[in-house]
Design an enzyme around this catalytic site. Structure first.
Site, short mmCIF file in Angstrom:
data_model
loop_
_atom_site.label_atom_id
_atom_site.label_comp_id
_atom_site.label_asym_id
_atom_site.label_seq_id
_atom_site.Cartn_x
_atom_site.Cartn_y
_atom_site.Cartn_z
N LYS A 115 18.52 -63.72 -22.55
CA LYS A 115 18.65 -62.74 -23.42
C LYS A 115 17.15 -62.59 -24.22
O LYS A 115 16.77 -61.46 -24.54
CB LYS A 115 19.57 -62.92 -24.59
CG LYS A 115 21.01 -62.52 -23.80
CD LYS A 115 22.24 -62.46 -24.78
CE LYS A 115 23.51 -62.07 -24.22
NZ LYS A 115 24.70 -62.23 -25.07
N LYS A 197 25.89 -59.08 -10.68
CA LYS A 197 26.96 -58.76 -11.27
C LYS A 197 27.28 -57.60 -11.81
O LYS A 197 26.09 -56.88 -12.25
CB LYS A 197 27.30 -59.86 -12.22
CG LYS A 197 28.98 -60.06 -12.85
CD LYS A 197 28.81 -60.92 -14.02
CE LYS A 197 29.46 -60.28 -15.21
NZ LYS A 197 29.57 -61.22 -16.51
N LYS A 200 27.84 -53.89 -17.83
CA LYS A 200 27.91 -52.49 -18.66
C LYS A 200 26.37 -52.14 -19.09
O LYS A 200 26.21 -51.17 -19.52
CB LYS A 200 28.86 -52.68 -19.72
CG LYS A 200 28.87 -53.82 -20.68
CD LYS A 200 29.98 -53.75 -21.69
CE LYS A 200 30.14 -54.97 -22.60
NZ LYS A 200 31.32 -55.20 -23.21
#
Ligand code: TRP
Length: 334
Positions: A115, A197, A200
């Site tokens: 992140k 994966k 969203k």
């Protein structure tokens, strides 16, 4: 133990709209867990603050997540579905646990590293201490089991380490949680890159099916899904695209790979992709109807939120008080 059952705790971040991956990999499988466990699910809005949010949109997303939990079949009378930010114990316990967590441990968190690389302009302290807040979420409710995906395994490990460290110092204060391994449910991959994966936050809108996508959008995305060379519908490591679609089809129809291969024998990818799109649209249709009803019924949703916020706060306060006492914070004068 709560009401004679083991406690299960989980939740999702209140950012963006849930995908088919969140649904088939998690939510859909949570629906029957209340038979065996006392279940708590949080709308994890505090965690969402680690990334900049637009306030109005964020508020809407959080409510939408709540309604999606319920629309997916989690009965809010049987599952304690509540807002993380409505129970102040999460942040209070998080501070205390932070004082029992080493920087060395946090430095090892792969999600923080990922992140931080992704949001290089906003590497804030919240992003760094994210796992401590997550540990507080879980330990506050004395959870026995936590269903988490592989990407959250490391966070559950650190939660266990913090709990054990605390218990070693102060006696058995926290239940040390275990990962809940689902009996069914698959890891759903991106429709555009089946080695990644389904996420969203993917920049390519065709990579993910969102739970509130309309039927024609769903079918179009499946038609555009990346498949592999060859033309057979067959499960295999050399066919990640087709295998992902087969996983999705299997989750929604309940058919196994052999049955699916048979069904599409002699047919091409086109027919198969259309069938997957239609099956997914059909699976999501009742959920979408229920979602719209819930979003329109303010009174009902508000009453469920209020009831469960209070329930969660009650459980949380018991643990928090015990912890405060153990570490030697002075009790308030009554
Ligand atoms: N970090 C989790 C995720 O992004 C969400 C989460 C926050 C969570 N607190 C939790 C999951 C406690 C399980 C238990 O998926």
């Amino acid at each position: 133990m709560l009401n004679g059952k083991k406690i299960l705790y989980s939740g999702m971040q209140a950012t963006g709209t849930l995908t088919l991956g969140n649904y088939l990999g998690a939510l859909k499988n949570w629906v029957t867990l209340d038979e065996e466990y006392e279940c708590l699910y949080g709308v994890m809005d505090l965690h969402s603050l680690t990334v900049r949010q637009n306030a109005a949109e964020f508020r809407k997303n959080a409510r939408s997540l709540y309604a999606l939990y319920v629309a997916a079949g989690l009965d809010p009378e049987k599952n304690c579905i509540y807002y993380q930010s409505h129970v102040s114990g999460h942040t209070e316990l998080s501070w205390i646990l932070g004082c029992f967590t080493y920087m060395g441990e946090l430095n090892r968190m792969t999600q923080f590293k990922d992140k931080a690389a992704k949001h290089a302009d906003n590497i804030n302290a919240g992003l760094y201490t994210y796992p401590v807040l997550m540990a507080a979420d879980i330990l506050l409710y004395q959870a026995d089991v936590v269903p988490v995906g592989v990407d959250q395994k490391q966070h559950l490990e650190i939660t266990r380490d913090i709990a054990q460290r605390f218990n070693a110092l102060y006696g058995d204060v926290f239940t040390v949680p275990e990962a809940y391994i689902a009996k069914s449910g698959a890891k759903i991959m991106s429709l555009q890159d089946p080695l990644k994966k389904m996420s969203k936050s993917d920049e390519n809108v065709n990579a993910a099916i969102f739970l509130l996508d309309e039927k024609d959008v769903i079918i179009r995305k499946f038609k555009r899904a990346v498949t592999d060379s060859g033309c057979e519908v067959r499960y295999g490591e050399d066919k990640p695209g087709v295998s992902n679609l087969m996983d999705i089809y299997s989750c929604v129809t309940g058919r196994d790979y052999a049955a699916i291969e048979k069904e599409f024998e002699g047919k091409g990818y086109g027919d198969f992709k259309l069938a997957v799109g239609e099956a997914v649209a059909e699976e999501l249709s009742p959920l979408q109807t229920r979602y719209r009803e819930l979003m329109a019924d303010k009174t009902y949703l508000d009453s469920m939120i209020k009831m469960n916020d209070e329930k969660a706060a009650y459980y949380a306060s018991k643990t928090l008080r015990k912890v405060q006492k153990k570490v030697g914070l002075t009790e308030k004068i009554k």
